[in-house]
Design an enzyme around this catalytic site. Structure first.
Site, mmCIF file in Angstrom:
data_model
loop_
_atom_site.group_PDB
_atom_site.id
_atom_site.type_symbol
_atom_site.label_atom_id
_atom_site.label_comp_id
_atom_site.label_asym_id
_atom_site.label_seq_id
_atom_site.Cartn_x
_atom_site.Cartn_y
_atom_site.Cartn_z
ATOM 1 N N TYR A 128 0.826 -1.204 0.000
ATOM 2 C CA TYR A 128 0.000 0.000 0.000
ATOM 3 C C TYR A 128 0.868 1.265 0.000
ATOM 4 O O TYR A 128 0.867 2.029 -0.943
ATOM 5 C CB TYR A 128 -0.915 0.020 1.232
ATOM 6 C CG TYR A 128 -2.193 -0.783 1.125
ATOM 7 C CD1 TYR A 128 -2.409 -1.697 0.097
ATOM 8 C CD2 TYR A 128 -3.197 -0.637 2.082
ATOM 9 C CE1 TYR A 128 -3.576 -2.437 0.026
ATOM 10 C CE2 TYR A 128 -4.380 -1.368 2.011
ATOM 11 C CZ TYR A 128 -4.559 -2.269 0.983
ATOM 12 O OH TYR A 128 -5.723 -2.984 0.907
ATOM 13 N N SER A 129 1.586 1.498 1.109
ATOM 14 C CA SER A 129 2.292 2.768 1.308
ATOM 15 C C SER A 129 3.380 2.980 0.259
ATOM 16 O O SER A 129 4.040 2.042 -0.189
ATOM 17 C CB SER A 129 2.919 2.815 2.700
ATOM 18 O OG SER A 129 1.922 2.833 3.698
ATOM 19 N N SER A 165 5.722 -4.630 5.453
ATOM 20 C CA SER A 165 6.063 -5.556 6.539
ATOM 21 C C SER A 165 6.319 -6.961 6.008
ATOM 22 O O SER A 165 5.519 -7.509 5.246
ATOM 23 C CB SER A 165 4.924 -5.608 7.559
ATOM 24 O OG SER A 165 4.663 -4.344 8.103
ATOM 25 N N GLU A 248 -8.471 -5.216 9.443
ATOM 26 C CA GLU A 248 -7.390 -4.955 10.381
ATOM 27 C C GLU A 248 -7.916 -4.662 11.784
ATOM 28 O O GLU A 248 -7.195 -4.773 12.752
ATOM 29 C CB GLU A 248 -6.527 -3.791 9.902
ATOM 30 C CG GLU A 248 -5.574 -4.181 8.811
ATOM 31 C CD GLU A 248 -4.501 -3.136 8.579
ATOM 32 O OE1 GLU A 248 -3.311 -3.477 8.762
ATOM 33 O OE2 GLU A 248 -4.840 -2.007 8.200
ATOM 34 N N SER A 365 -1.086 8.539 11.079
ATOM 35 C CA SER A 365 -0.595 9.157 12.313
ATOM 36 C C SER A 365 -1.752 9.605 13.199
ATOM 37 O O SER A 365 -2.896 9.749 12.743
ATOM 38 C CB SER A 365 0.287 10.365 11.984
ATOM 39 O OG SER A 365 -0.500 11.402 11.420
ATOM 40 N N ASN A 366 -1.451 9.854 14.475
ATOM 41 C CA ASN A 366 -2.484 10.350 15.387
ATOM 42 C C ASN A 366 -3.131 11.626 14.863
ATOM 43 O O ASN A 366 -4.344 11.839 15.011
ATOM 44 C CB ASN A 366 -1.878 10.611 16.769
ATOM 45 C CG ASN A 366 -1.831 9.363 17.625
ATOM 46 O OD1 ASN A 366 -1.994 8.248 17.119
ATOM 47 N ND2 ASN A 366 -1.600 9.533 18.915
ATOM 48 N N GLU A 367 -2.324 12.491 14.249
ATOM 49 C CA GLU A 367 -2.856 13.747 13.730
ATOM 50 C C GLU A 367 -3.874 13.493 12.615
ATOM 51 O O GLU A 367 -4.934 14.138 12.558
ATOM 52 C CB GLU A 367 -1.707 14.629 13.218
ATOM 53 C CG GLU A 367 -0.779 15.162 14.314
ATOM 54 C CD GLU A 367 0.200 14.113 14.834
ATOM 55 O OE1 GLU A 367 0.826 14.361 15.878
ATOM 56 O OE2 GLU A 367 0.334 13.043 14.196
#
Length: 386
Positions: A128-129, A165, A248, A365-367
């Site tokens: 994906y990324s 991963s 997920e 990310s949390n943001e």
């Protein structure tokens, strides 16, 4: 169907009978930040589980699973954690691409891939990324073009994936690529199943803070996969990819939380052994960690069967922040000894601290999670974007 308690007893008895001998040495090994630990041996253990019918528990029976309920699968994870069994190596296949193929794949794709996932004879990774498409996955630039005669076409893939991963141990990758030239954002994407053992693919492990390499860069240079190995229709890849991301959370998230409970229990014992438990601030942080874990579990159970906007973002925000804080708490409990290496190796608590720094970054990310919750759930104005 077997009752939950009967199944729990079956799993407990099987683990007691089988997690012995050479397998006993694998107890507690593996997991995020520790995937390098006895990988080949844990692969053999995972195949042993499969032979006993203890993988793919929630898959429908017609696809080789046992068709068990959420409660059965939670019981499995609880008994598995209680036995301190090693982390399985087949998460990507069993929990992500397998269910995706069951829901979106063709009968031919299901027949080709599901048995090898169930038996753990083929491992998978997630493509994906990209360097320019992490939290904002819709920026995917990797291209896929159909080539050849209509009777014998292949997808030609060019581009780069990153933070992939376990790619260096996998045989296959599910890849999100742009199949319609000139398309933007969510449109024009394809979800492809790509074999990794071919000349057009280069896998470069990324060395982490811990010194290990669980993540990889994957380069595609005229890599190929068969034309019929697209899941869903070409151009509909975003919908399929989002379906994969939904898996997920679910029961695998509860399994993750059970591993977290084991880590927290180990920290409590460490605090007792070091005397840190006598510090009221440490006791308070341990109590807050326990309360946070119960919150995560309650949220996961309450939303297991629902698909509401923002719930995945809330889940990610909860567990990522909790786990990062647990790593910081581990260092507070270890004190000065956490600053040095014993025998030139990180111990499990140092690895936890170092690896968990990334929890609030990868997977959104949390943001990003807070922005999504604010805009899509609370209806607040969109963030200004240049």
């Amino acid at each position: 169907m077997i009752t939950v308690e009967e199944f729990r007893a079956e799993v407990r008895e099987w683990l007691a009978d089988n997690l012995v001998g050479d397998y006993a040495a694998l107890k507690g090994l593996g997991g995020p930040g520790r995937e390098h630990e006895a990988f080949e041996e844990r692969l053999a253990w995972n195949r042993h589980l499969a032979a006993a019918g203890l993988t793919c528990l929630g898959w429908p029976v017609e696809h080789g699973g046992r068709g068990l309920s959420v409660a059965h699968r939670v019981a499995f994870y609880e008994e598995y954690a209680h036995a301190d069994a090693p982390d399985k190596v087949n998460h990507m296949g069993e929990e992500l691409v397998g269910p995706t193929l069951i829901d979106f794949g063709t009968p031919a794709q299901q027949q080709r891939f599901l048995p090898a996932i169930r038996d753990v004879t083929e491992l998978w990774c997630q493509g994906y990324s990209e360097p320019g498409a992490g939290s904002d996955l819709a920026n995917v630039a990797t291209s896929a073009v159909l080539d050849g005669d209509p009777e014998k076409q292949s997808w030609i893939i060019n581009g780069q994936k990153v933070w992939t991963s376990l790619a260096h141990w996998a045989q296959w990758c599910f890849v999100l690529a742009r199949s319609e030239k000139g398309s933007k954002r969510h449109a024009g994407l394809a979800y492809l199943l790509v074999p990794l053992d071919q000349p057009g693919i280069e896998i470069r492990p990324i060395v982490q803070l811990t010194g290990d390499s669980e993540f990889n860069e994957v380069f595609f240079t005229d890599a190929r996969t068969d034309a019929d190995l697209v899941v869903g229709e070409p151009g509909d890849g975003w919908r399929v990819a989002m379906g994969t991301l939904m898996y997920e959370r679910g029961v695998s998230t509860l399994g993750q939380q059970i591993r977290y409970a084991r880590e927290l229990s180990g920290l409590v014992e460490l605090a007792k052994n070091t005397g840190a438990i006598d510090d009221p601030l440490i006791r308070e942080r341990l109590t807050r960690a326990w309360a946070g874990l119960q919150t995560m579990r309650s949220f996961a159970l309450a939303t297991m069967d629902d698909e509401l906007p923002g719930q995945d973002n809330v889940s990610k925000l909860l567990w990522a922040t909790w786990h990062r804080d647990l790593g910081e708490l581990a260092m507070a409990i270890k004190g000065k000894s956490g600053l040095v290496l014993a025998d030139n190796e990180f111990d499990e608590w140092q690895r936890l601290f170092l690896f968990s720094r990334a929890d609030t970054i990868y997977g959104g990310s949390n943001e990003i999670q807070r922005n999504v919750i604010a805009e899509r759930v609370l209806g607040l104005p969109r963030e200004a974007r240049g």
